[in-house]
Design a protein around this motif. Structure first.
Motif, mmCIF file in Angstrom:
data_model
loop_
_atom_site.group_PDB
_atom_site.id
_atom_site.type_symbol
_atom_site.label_atom_id
_atom_site.label_comp_id
_atom_site.label_asym_id
_atom_site.label_seq_id
_atom_site.Cartn_x
_atom_site.Cartn_y
_atom_site.Cartn_z
ATOM 1 N N ASP A 1 75.932 48.798 32.645
ATOM 2 C CA ASP A 1 74.540 48.425 32.920
ATOM 3 C C ASP A 1 73.778 48.249 31.610
ATOM 4 N N ILE A 2 72.656 47.560 31.696
ATOM 5 C CA ILE A 2 71.713 47.430 30.586
ATOM 6 C C ILE A 2 70.366 47.894 31.103
ATOM 7 N N THR A 3 69.755 48.849 30.402
ATOM 8 C CA THR A 3 68.473 49.385 30.856
ATOM 9 C C THR A 3 67.348 48.394 30.575
ATOM 10 N N ASP A 4 66.177 48.681 31.126
ATOM 11 C CA ASP A 4 65.010 47.822 30.906
ATOM 12 C C ASP A 4 64.562 47.837 29.450
ATOM 13 N N GLN A 5 65.006 48.837 28.686
ATOM 14 C CA GLN A 5 64.692 48.900 27.254
ATOM 15 C C GLN A 5 65.749 48.186 26.414
ATOM 16 N N GLY A 6 66.782 47.651 27.070
ATOM 17 C CA GLY A 6 67.828 46.943 26.353
ATOM 18 C C GLY A 6 68.976 47.819 25.901
ATOM 19 N N HIS A 7 69.035 49.066 26.331
ATOM 20 C CA HIS A 7 70.129 49.962 25.958
ATOM 21 C C HIS A 7 71.354 49.671 26.829
ATOM 22 N N LEU A 8 72.529 49.790 26.219
ATOM 23 C CA LEU A 8 73.771 49.504 26.936
ATOM 24 C C LEU A 8 74.401 50.806 27.425
ATOM 25 N N ILE A 9 74.737 50.853 28.702
ATOM 26 C CA ILE A 9 75.407 52.016 29.285
ATOM 27 C C ILE A 9 76.897 51.720 29.403
ATOM 28 N N VAL A 10 77.684 52.596 28.789
ATOM 29 C CA VAL A 10 79.135 52.414 28.770
ATOM 30 C C VAL A 10 79.800 53.625 29.426
#
Length: 311
Positions: A282-291
């Motif tokens: 996923d990619i958060t609304d802040q642009g962070h990538l979840i791995v």
């Protein structure tokens, strides 16, 4: 607007041969001025066909027109023909107190720097190099994900104007057919006293119509157009920043996720000197990538780089 810029616009709008006499009449200038204008355009890398009985026809290339872009965007636009870096141009303008928002343009950069202060290739012709400076005056926690928003604006503008579909490789690269076609560098300045982010500079480099890349980049980089471009650089620049300045943040974040090159793919990244592998979920609304790592744990990447394992 200069005489050669006016001649360029006439040829670009006409799309066919236009006699020197017709150009002179339209612009109310002499035939000698027309000839000098054509020579100036050729010296700037434009290819113009000249046929004695028919006149002049623009075959390839275009000019960056800061006056046109300023009118289109409603902001100040500056063009520097001798730019080392548009990021540096923007920083110099910021230090001088020039008005913002302010867009800085260049045909080429002699000392371009990307993320982590890396050098990167710029072409004398066929590239778009620009930096937008503005003053958000918000706290760090309130700062919108500007890199995400610009990346979405780029892919959306390209799709709207050309029908070409590009993708976004987290966090700041635009890809076409698995090769890089554009990159983004966002820098911010914060005030210790106020706790506010006072200035943001967003740099963008796009391989618009570059004929030759260095051998080391030929398998990694590509150009938006390999043949005659269907649009001008001015049109693309205007569309990118119009989208960035007008489309709501949440909608641009949605586009970023939809056009992601890494979601649901296996990625590799380095943390504290250790290489890790997992699936980008996923990619958060802040642009962070979840791995999701191979051991099942989740990591949130706020910055850095990832590599697609399949590459």
């Amino acid at each position: 607007m200069t005489t050669y810029e006016k001649i360029y616009l006439l040829l670009q709008e006409n799309g066919d041969f236009m006699s020197g006499e017709a150009i002179a009449k339209r612009l109310e200038i002499s035939r000698t001025a027309v000839w000098k204008g054509i020579k100036t355009l050729e010296s700037k890398g434009l290819t113009i066909q000249s046929v004695k009985t028919r006149g002049y026809k623009l075959l390839k290339g275009d000019l960056l027109l800061p006056e046109f872009l300023s009118q289109e965007l409603g902001i100040t636009v500056t063009f520097n023909p001798d730019s080392q870096s548009t990021q540096t141009d923007a920083k110099n303008g910021m230090e001088k107190g020039l008005e913002s928002p302010h867009l800085y343009l260049a045909n080429q950069q002699t000392a371009a720097k990307g993320r982590f202060n890396r050098n990167f290739f710029t072409s004398p012709q066929g590239g778009i190099y620009m930096s937008l400076h503005f003053k958000p005056q918000v706290t760090v926690t309130e700062l919108p994900p500007y890199t995400v928003m610009v990346a979405s604006s780029i892919v959306k503008a390209i799709s709207r104007l050309t029908g070409i579909e590009t993708e976004i490789k987290w966090v700041n690269d635009i890809y076409l057919d698995n090769r890089k076609v554009a990159g983004i560098l966002t820098e911010a300045v914060a005030s210790v006293e106020s706790g506010l982010v006072t200035d943001v500079i967003i740099g963008v480099g796009i391989n618009f119509q570059i004929e030759q890349f260095p051998e080391t980049l030929q398998s990694k980089a590509t150009s938006l157009f390999s043949e005659k471009a269907s649009i001008t650089r001015n049109q693309l620049i205007a569309e990118i920043w119009k989208l960035f300045l007008t489309i709501p943040e949440k909608d641009l974040v949605k586009v970023y996720k939809e056009k992601s090159l890494v979601l649901d793919k296996q990625v590799t990244f380095v943390e504290n000197g250790i290489e890790m592998t997992g699936t980008a979920t996923d990619i958060t609304d802040q642009g962070h990538l979840i791995v999701r790592l191979e051991n099942g744990r989740e990591k949130i990447l706020r910055s850095g780089e990832v590599s697609l394992s399949s590459w």
